[in-house]
Scaffold this active site. Structure first.
Site, PDB file in Angstrom:
ATOM      1  CG  ASP A 202      54.681 -41.597 -38.124  1.00  0.00           C
ATOM      2  OD1 ASP A 202      55.152 -40.688 -38.818  1.00  0.00           O
ATOM      3  OD2 ASP A 202      54.340 -41.444 -36.926  1.00  0.00           O
ATOM      4  CG  HIS A 242      61.466 -39.529 -40.520  1.00  0.00           C
ATOM      5  ND1 HIS A 242      60.203 -39.402 -41.070  1.00  0.00           N
ATOM      6  CD2 HIS A 242      61.271 -39.609 -39.168  1.00  0.00           C
ATOM      7  CE1 HIS A 242      59.298 -39.389 -40.110  1.00  0.00           C
ATOM      8  NE2 HIS A 242      59.920 -39.519 -38.941  1.00  0.00           N
ATOM      9  CG  ASP A 250      61.470 -39.841 -32.165  1.00  0.00           C
ATOM     10  OD1 ASP A 250      60.327 -39.358 -32.190  1.00  0.00           O
ATOM     11  OD2 ASP A 250      62.274 -39.775 -33.105  1.00  0.00           O
ATOM     12  CD  GLU A 334      59.211 -31.225 -37.750  1.00  0.00           C
ATOM     13  OE1 GLU A 334      58.360 -31.037 -36.858  1.00  0.00           O
ATOM     14  OE2 GLU A 334      60.427 -30.979 -37.595  1.00  0.00           O
ATOM     15  CE  LYS A 471      53.609 -34.743 -39.420  1.00  0.00           C
ATOM     16  NZ  LYS A 471      53.968 -35.562 -38.230  1.00  0.00           N
ATOM     17  CG  HIS A 476      59.409 -21.936 -30.562  1.00  0.00           C
ATOM     18  ND1 HIS A 476      59.966 -21.562 -29.362  1.00  0.00           N
ATOM     19  CD2 HIS A 476      59.182 -23.276 -30.476  1.00  0.00           C
ATOM     20  CE1 HIS A 476      60.069 -22.628 -28.573  1.00  0.00           C
ATOM     21  NE2 HIS A 476      59.610 -23.677 -29.229  1.00  0.00           N
ATOM     22  CB  THR A 518      55.086 -28.822 -34.927  1.00  0.00           C
ATOM     23  OG1 THR A 518      56.274 -28.104 -35.284  1.00  0.00           O
ATOM     24  CG2 THR A 518      54.969 -30.039 -35.815  1.00  0.00           C
ATOM     25  CD  GLU A 556      52.228 -32.956 -35.540  1.00  0.00           C
ATOM     26  OE1 GLU A 556      53.359 -33.326 -35.146  1.00  0.00           O
ATOM     27  OE2 GLU A 556      51.799 -33.183 -36.690  1.00  0.00           O
ATOM     28  CB  ALA A 558      55.986 -29.272 -30.355  1.00  0.00           C
ATOM     29  CG  LEU A 559      56.756 -30.150 -26.017  1.00  0.00           C
ATOM     30  CD1 LEU A 559      57.228 -29.211 -24.914  1.00  0.00           C
ATOM     31  CD2 LEU A 559      57.785 -31.239 -26.272  1.00  0.00           C
TER      32      LEU A 559
END
Length: 631
Positions: A202, A242, A250, A334, A471, A476, A518, A556, A558-559
């Site tokens: 980032d 962001h 985070d 995103e 992104k 989902h 993601t 990518e 997500a977890l």
């Protein structure tokens, strides 16, 4: 080839030239056989030397003599030749500052057409008397069914959010620095040895432009690029417009630049706002894209200037280290609205979220659009019966599965406006950034050649086009419901009877951009049944839509997971082996979240996974050696 090490940075001198090549001597002394040479095929040394001299604003004695003899001005260089000469010179300077070898090694910038060479190899194989492909032919390795095997899906590893951190200097000034450079370098070496292609980092707006508008500091990121180059890794640079701290995973707090937050105090409507009037300072509202609120600049202009400054600072790494510039378009980087803010406790899974259209700029646009369609009563705000962050669809009037008002004329008007605003935002930002990226692209058909004088080995690294990417969020939950409520509040007008992603893919096609999705590690069977989740179904839809519009799709997770089920799912999703649709094309790249202690605690599983992604026998992973930086 012996590993290359960092050389001492030399003072640039524009007054001296290497007599052997005619190029400006950036080290302040003549080049030796062990230092770097620069060459371009198709021009003799004198002509290319004049090109570089002109590119650096230096006079050329021979050109002056020609001018006197001819009695007219010399012909200026064409834009292509000038750009090629300038970029080659910058690349040479960058390489010279990077590499100083213990063995005689030379690095050349040459003209090389990889596509033409591959075609020549194919023709040679076709004309071979015995009809067999040569070992160098890309088509030599065929599957047992006679079809061309699928290409390897390269794996990038996402670096920690605080890889670059603000450190207090003398006088109370905070400068961005690499947090733990020695430990980071050791980690990069392990990633390369395991077979990882690159890393994602980032580039925080709140770090690199923190002090004042247009005052950029990319020194820490340049140090990271140097480190990645020396370890033979590529870098996906995410322009993170962001703040960090309010999303899943985070563990740090990185706000927007102070001067932007100060503007937000004076003009709070620059932030996304929900129906309750709660402002979200994670990113700027798309409603103010064209408002000159940032001390004379619009947000879109500020984003463009930031990317321009980054590319200018990193020009010597473009095309061989920096492989993609991903543009942040919303929360978590995103392309979406901040409809499910988990960090402050307003939302929890699998809530439907809330519409984020109540800042004065978005309300003004909604009011105007409602008046244009002859229904001014539709322009006062979002749907009144859409519930709140934690509700389920059947608990609302707008998203009700049977009689939801999202199916009405009003519902269609609002959702088209809401999602259209998001697509227009992405279109505006990408339009500005794409133009900047094109201006800094590497000239075509250039390559870096590294030669070892001891063993005669030579490796070639083709300079590649720097990709532009975005992104897309993996919303989902409620995907198997009729309304897809979670996607609707996030800005994706995708329902059981309407495909909301084709318009996004069409927009990305106008800018030749890559889509990064993601949640590729998730399986439907792992989700709670009542939430009607389908991460696999969502991925399959995106793969089909991206394929239809010719958009490269990357993935990518997500977890951060290292269990067999998650890693198997990532591999299957990456290579188009999903059980839902066996015809899904493979992903173009995988970004694995994320490097850290958890990864190294599960190193055996991760290393085996990388070997599988590289289509190697897992047991061979430890034997992947780092021979040189160009592999």
């Amino acid at each position: 080839m012996n590993a290359l090490r960092v050389g001492q940075r030399q003072r640039v001198s524009a007054s001296r030239s290497d007599p052997t090549c005619g190029l400006p001597c950036t080290s302040g002394r003549p080049h030796s056989g062990q230092l770097l040479l620069l060459r371009r095929r198709g021009l003799d040394w004198a002509a290319f030397g004049r090109s570089v001299n002109v590119a650096h604003g230096m006079s050329d004695p021979s050109a002056k003599r020609d001018k006197v003899r001819a009695g007219s001005s010399s012909r200026p260089l064409s834009g292509t030749v000038w750009k090629r000469a300038r970029h080659a010179s910058v690349l040479q300077q960058t390489c010279e500052s990077l590499f100083a070898s213990s063995a005689p090694v030379s690095v050349e910038v040459i003209e090389h057409n990889a596509a033409q060479e591959s075609e020549q190899l194919r023709e040679k194989a076709a004309n071979d008397e015995d009809g067999k492909a040569t070992p160098q032919d890309p088509g030599a390795a065929m599957a047992s069914d006679g079809k061309q095997p699928k290409a390897k899906v390269p794996v990038y590893v996402m670096l920690q959010l605080d890889t670059v951190w603000r450190q207090e200097q003398e006088g109370g000034v905070y400068n961005p620095v690499l947090k733990t450079p020695k430990a980071l370098n050791e980690c990069l070496q392990r990633l390369k040895a395991a077979g990882v292609t690159g890393v994602m980092v980032d580039v925080w707006w709140g770090m690199a432009e923190a002090e004042a508008p247009r005052k950029y500091n990319f020194d820490a990121y340049l140090e990271l690029l140097r480190m990645a180059a020396l370890n033979g890794l590529k870098v996906q640079a995410v322009m993170s417009f962001h703040a960090a701290g309010g999303n899943v995973g985070d563990n740090v707090n990185i706000p927007l630049p102070d001067w932007v937050l100060q503007v937000g105090k004076e003009h709070p409507d620059v932030f996304y706002t929900d129906a309750s009037g709660c402002r979200n300072p994670e990113c700027l509202s798309l409603g103010c894209d064209n408002e000159a609120l940032l001390l004379g600049r619009t947000p879109v202009e500020a984003y463009r200037d930031f990317v321009q400054a980054f590319l200018q600072a990193t020009e010597g790494y473009l095309g061989w280290v920096v492989s993609e510039v991903t543009v942040g378009l919303g929360p978590a980087g995103e392309m979406r609205y901040p409809s499910y803010p988990e960090g402050d406790g307003r939302w929890r899974f699998p809530g439907i979220g809330e519409f984020q259209c109540y800042d004065k700029y978005m309300l003004a646009d909604l009011k105007e659009k409602a008046r244009e369609v002859g229904h001014p009563e539709w322009g006062h705000g979002g749907p009144h019966d859409s519930g709140n962050y934690t509700k389920c669809p059947w608990e609302t009037g707008f998203f009700d599965p049977q009689n939801g008002s999202y199916k009405t004329e009003y519902g269609d008007f609002f959702l088209q406006w809401y999602s259209g605003m998001l697509i227009d935002h992405a279109d505006r930002v990408l339009g500005e950034v794409a133009e900047v990226v094109r201006g800094w692209q590497c000239p075509p058909q250039m390559a870096i050649a590294c030669s070892n004088a001891e063993d005669g080995t030579k490796t070639l690294r083709q300079l590649e086009e720097v990709k532009l990417g975005i992104k897309l969020a993996g919303v989902h939950w409620w995907y198997k419901s009729s309304s897809h409520a979670g996607e609707l509040t996030a800005g994706y007008y995708n329902t059981r009877h309407r495909n909301g992603y084709k318009a996004i893919m069409e927009m990305l096609g106008r800018h030749s951009a890559v889509a990064n999705f993601t949640a590729v590690e998730m399986r439907d069977c792992e989700q709670p049944e009542y939430a009607k989740c389908s991460p696999q179904g969502l991925l399959a839809q995106l793969q089909e839509d991206a394929f239809e519009f010719g958009i490269p799709l990357s993935g990518e997770n997500a977890l951060q997971r290292y269990d067999k089920f998650a890693l198997d799912q990532i591999e299957h999703a990456s290579y188009g082996e999903e059980a839902i649709d066996s015809n899904c094309p493979q992903l173009k790249r995988l970004t694995f979240l994320r490097m850290g202690q958890s990864m190294f605690d599960n190193w055996d599983a991760f290393e085996s996974f990388i070997a599988r992604m590289n289509r190697r026998v897992p047991g061979d992973a430890s034997e992947y050696k780092v021979n040189n930086v160009f592999q």
